[in-house]
Design a protein around this motif. Structure first.
Motif, PDB file in Angstrom:
ATOM      1  N   ILE A 688      74.198  -4.411 -42.260  1.00  0.00           N
ATOM      2  CA  ILE A 688      73.204  -4.308 -43.332  1.00  0.00           C
ATOM      3  C   ILE A 688      71.960  -5.026 -42.844  1.00  0.00           C
ATOM      4  N   ASP A 689      70.807  -4.387 -42.993  1.00  0.00           N
ATOM      5  CA  ASP A 689      69.561  -4.953 -42.488  1.00  0.00           C
ATOM      6  C   ASP A 689      68.464  -4.735 -43.525  1.00  0.00           C
ATOM      7  N   LEU A 690      68.113  -5.772 -44.250  1.00  0.00           N
ATOM      8  CA  LEU A 690      67.014  -5.695 -45.211  1.00  0.00           C
ATOM      9  C   LEU A 690      65.821  -6.411 -44.584  1.00  0.00           C
ATOM     10  N   ASN A 691      64.884  -5.623 -44.051  1.00  0.00           N
ATOM     11  CA  ASN A 691      63.766  -6.209 -43.321  1.00  0.00           C
ATOM     12  C   ASN A 691      62.571  -5.244 -43.330  1.00  0.00           C
ATOM     13  N   VAL A 703      61.626  -3.959 -49.210  1.00  0.00           N
ATOM     14  CA  VAL A 703      60.716  -2.953 -48.663  1.00  0.00           C
ATOM     15  C   VAL A 703      61.455  -1.959 -47.785  1.00  0.00           C
ATOM     16  N   ASP A 704      62.381  -2.441 -46.979  1.00  0.00           N
ATOM     17  CA  ASP A 704      63.120  -1.540 -46.089  1.00  0.00           C
ATOM     18  C   ASP A 704      64.577  -1.969 -46.070  1.00  0.00           C
ATOM     19  N   ALA A 705      65.470  -0.998 -46.026  1.00  0.00           N
ATOM     20  CA  ALA A 705      66.908  -1.280 -46.022  1.00  0.00           C
ATOM     21  C   ALA A 705      67.604  -0.310 -45.089  1.00  0.00           C
ATOM     22  N   ARG A 706      68.410  -0.870 -44.198  1.00  0.00           N
ATOM     23  CA  ARG A 706      69.202  -0.057 -43.276  1.00  0.00           C
ATOM     24  C   ARG A 706      70.659  -0.474 -43.371  1.00  0.00           C
ATOM     25  N   MET A 707      71.545   0.498 -43.352  1.00  0.00           N
ATOM     26  CA  MET A 707      72.980   0.227 -43.345  1.00  0.00           C
ATOM     27  C   MET A 707      73.655   1.186 -42.383  1.00  0.00           C
ATOM     28  N   ILE A 708      74.681   0.676 -41.692  1.00  0.00           N
ATOM     29  CA  ILE A 708      75.397   1.468 -40.698  1.00  0.00           C
ATOM     30  C   ILE A 708      76.888   1.292 -40.926  1.00  0.00           C
ATOM     31  N   LEU A 709      77.599   2.418 -40.968  1.00  0.00           N
ATOM     32  CA  LEU A 709      79.051   2.370 -41.107  1.00  0.00           C
ATOM     33  C   LEU A 709      79.701   2.069 -39.768  1.00  0.00           C
TER      34      LEU A 709
END
Length: 714
Positions: A688-691, A703-709
């Motif tokens: 999880i990357d909130l940056n 502002v930006d959110a990335r998630m990877i399974l």
């Protein structure tokens, strides 16, 4: 586990399998050392080719010993181990120390031997220390199966993945005097028993007041953290972690992933569990000595009693640099000190006796008694030349000084407060200094190590209180909307979330997420004003093949009006195709521009050693350059979240600089806890990357959110 290790390390009988008449062999050295030290248990040499070794009757096998055996020291080659462990199992021997190397780290067939050895141990219920260990000792039991000489019994336990590190600590302890060891375990390959097992043993062992761990790598890191959190409620745990350039192999597919591969992660998690992490090997023993001998302070206010301005100034500087609070002495204390000391004495902290103890060292104990009685003082440091008055001024003072050392040594227990001594005469080991050491008072040659010990003692006290008062927070389980979002992604066999999906999942767990609109076609942009209003917008490419959108020219900001949005839409798609012609483009995400504030990053990764870990730090494009981040294992407590915010070096930026308004740290803590709940509820999410998250005095914007399974999506 503790029961098995308790039997092993306090064995009342030892079988030496591979006993030898050759003095150069471990099977001979072990018997000689046990006999020389007066080991009171039974010794059974096992050697089918000899009838007697060093005066002890030998046996062809443990099966021929007509008595119970608590421990087997196996000195034979690796390939013999499965058969020997079968015999140990038949004999009901609970534990074995395996010296042999030649497993996974050496021989071509080492892995097969290791597997066969472990199967034999498990089948026969024999717990194995090692293999590839240099042994163990319990000095209170006079059982030294390492052979190291001149090691004094004491209250420091050692667990080490390096035999040389144990030897270095033992040698230093002998040189310094006044401290010794309870037990030592050479970890070896951790084929069976591991670091968490040994930590549990030391935590339960009454002879050990402070276990010291030299660690090169964890096999079950999460189990160690969980055990450490429990043990540190009873006693301090000191850890030196070597190989600090890598804490784990984490795929660097996001900012969080790349930053997690650092010593900072291991250090943060160990400290979260209450451990004292030492980063210089020459500080291990001095810190362990202080923490093993001193009571846990109720606070962190330190008073200094000095007989010279130089050392007092050095000590104050070091305390301030370490962030330690100087105690403010009460008016009553100052009045009492005025009656004891000459007019030239400085009576505020640090207290300088100004020669008031030169002719009568007992005045030092009088002053120490007065200072420790002050409710504003939690810790006392006696600084300067105590212990050398007789050596420097008058040999006739020795009796006075010895009596004074005895009085000083009793003050810590009298008031329940830590008392440390720094003396320029410590290296000379004068009689007054040795009396202090023997009575359990830590004595240091230089102020800085004394200060480091003091600051670590305070940190341990704070960590213990924090963990006792602030429980770890677990989720109730995955929410229905979260399950739906995850199901859709796995059905499409995607690893990466689209940004709007990641934000929808965050919202499902109570995170405040700004409005957003997914434009699948250019004509969809006609609906933006109706959904989001007509303010300036941010527009970003949506593609699971493009994680770093800015690098691809896939982000455009401050776009107003439908015409400008259409133009930006076309440009973003063109940039994305130029960046990666094969990328699947799902659309363009439109969201209102966030208000200005401080950019931070919150991330979660699944570390291969420790499991789910949260990262926090300043965000934006400089996060990997500055690397000013903090880590905590999940689950974590509210106090952990608070400490992460304060821990980063640039935390003062969050408090407002140059007239800036402080950010809302309460809402930031809440955000971190909600992200923690999400990550724990969905372990199938690898990263999880909130940056960036922009934090302000009235809240935050993700502002930006990335998630990877993970690769399996489960």
């Amino acid at each position: 586990m503790t029961t098995a290790l308790n039997t092993i390390l306090k064995a009342r009988s030892v079988a030496i399998i591979g006993a030898s008449n050759d003095p150069s062999k471990r099977g001979n050295q072990a018997i000689r050392k046990l006999h020389a030290d007066g080991y009171e248990g039974a010794i059974y040499p096992i050697n089918p080719k000899a009838s007697e070794i060093l005066g002890f009757k030998t046996y062809t096998s443990v099966l021929h010993v007509d008595a119970d055996i608590d421990l087997a020291l196996i000195c034979t080659p690796a390939k013999s181990l499965p058969d020997i462990l079968d015999q140990c199992g038949t004999k009901n021997i609970p534990g074995a120390v395996v010296l042999a190397a030649g497993f996974t780290e050496a021989e071509p067939d080492g892995q097969a031997i290791a597997e066969a050895t472990l199967q034999a141990a498990q089948k026969n219920n024999v717990r194995v220390i090692g293999p590839n260990t240099n042994g163990l000792f319990n000095l209170h039991n006079k059982m030294n199966l390492v052979g190291v000489q001149d090691v004094e019994p004491g209250n420091i336990g050692i667990c080490s993945q390096s035999g040389n590190m144990m030897l270095a600590l033992a040698t230093e302890a002998k040189r310094r005097g006044g401290l010794g060891f309870s037990s030592y375990v050479g970890v070896g390959n951790q084929l069976d028993l591991n670091l968490a097992d040994y930590l549990q043993y030391f935590g339960d062992d009454d002879d050990t007041k402070a276990p010291v761990f030299y660690v090169e790598g964890f096999q079950e890191g999460r189990a160690f953290l969980d055990t450490c959190r429990k043990v540190t409620q009873k006693k301090p745990v000191i850890i030196y972690k070597s190989g600090r350039t890598e804490a784990g192999q984490v795929a660097a597919s996001s900012h969080t992933g790349s930053l997690a591969s650092s010593f900072a992660l291991t250090r943060g998690l160990l400290r979260q569990a209450g451990a004292t992490v030492v980063e210089q090997s020459d500080k291990i023993l001095s810190i362990a000595e202080g923490l093993s001998k001193l009571p846990v302070p109720k606070g962190g206010r330190v008073a200094i009693l000095a007989d010279g301005g130089g050392h007092a100034t050095v000590t104050v500087d070091a305390l301030v640099d370490a962030g330690v609070e100087l105690a403010e002495l009460s008016s009553e204390t100052i009045a009492k000190l005025r009656q004891l000391l000459p007019v030239a004495a400085s009576l505020t902290n640090p207290v300088d006796v100004a020669g008031g103890t030169d002719e009568d060292p007992s005045v030092c104990a009088d002053c120490a008694d007065v200072i420790l009685a002050d409710n504003n003082v939690d810790i006392l440091m006696i600084i300067g030349m105590y212990g050398g008055f007789a050596a420097r001024f008058n040999p006739a003072l020795l009796g006075n000084e010895l009596d004074t050392s005895q009085r000083i040594s009793e003050l810590s227990s009298k008031y329940g407060k830590p008392l440390l001594v720094q003396s320029v005469y410590a290296a000379l080991r004068t009689k007054p200094i040795e009396l202090l050491k023997d009575a359990g008072v830590p004595v240091f040659i230089w102020p800085e190590p004394a200060v480091r010990c003091t600051s670590e003692l305070i940190a341990y006290a704070n960590a213990r209180s924090r963990n006792a008062a602030s429980p770890l927070v677990m989720p109730d389980g995955p929410v229905a909307e979260g399950k739906y979002i995850l199901a859709k992604i796995t059905q499409e066999s995607r690893a990466a979330f689209y940004e709007h999906e990641a934000k929808d999942l965050l919202a499902a767990y109570g995170v405040n997420v700004p409005g957003q609109f997914l434009a699948r076609t250019e004509d969809d942009l006609a609906k933006v004003v109706e959904v989001l209003g007509n303010g300036p917008m941010a527009m970003k490419i949506v593609s699971h093949d493009i994680l770093h959108k800015s690098d691809a020219g896939g982000v455009m900001l401050k776009i107003s009006g439908e015409g400008a949005m259409r133009s930006a839409y076309r440009e973003i798609l063109a940039n994305a195709r130029a960046y990666n012609p094969d990328a699947h483009v799902h659309g363009v995400l439109v969201a209102p521009m966030a208000q200005s504030g401080v950019e931070i990053i919150i991330g979660v990764v699944h570390d291969p050693m420790f499991g789910p870990v949260m990262m926090f730090g300043l965000g934006g494009i400089f996060v990997e350059v500055l690397k000013d981040v903090a880590f905590r294992a999940l689950p974590m407590s509210q106090a952990d979240a608070r400490e992460m915010i304060e821990e980063i070096q640039s935390s003062n930026i969050l408090d407002g600089v140059r007239g800036g308004v402080p950010v809302d740290k309460t809402s930031l803590e809440d955000l971190m806890m909600k992200v923690s709940q999400l990550a724990l509820a969905h372990p199938e999410i690898k990263e999880i990357d909130l940056n960036p998250v922009i934090v302000r005095n009235d809240g935050y914007d993700v502002v930006d959110a990335r998630m990877i399974l993970n690769s399996k999506g489960d």
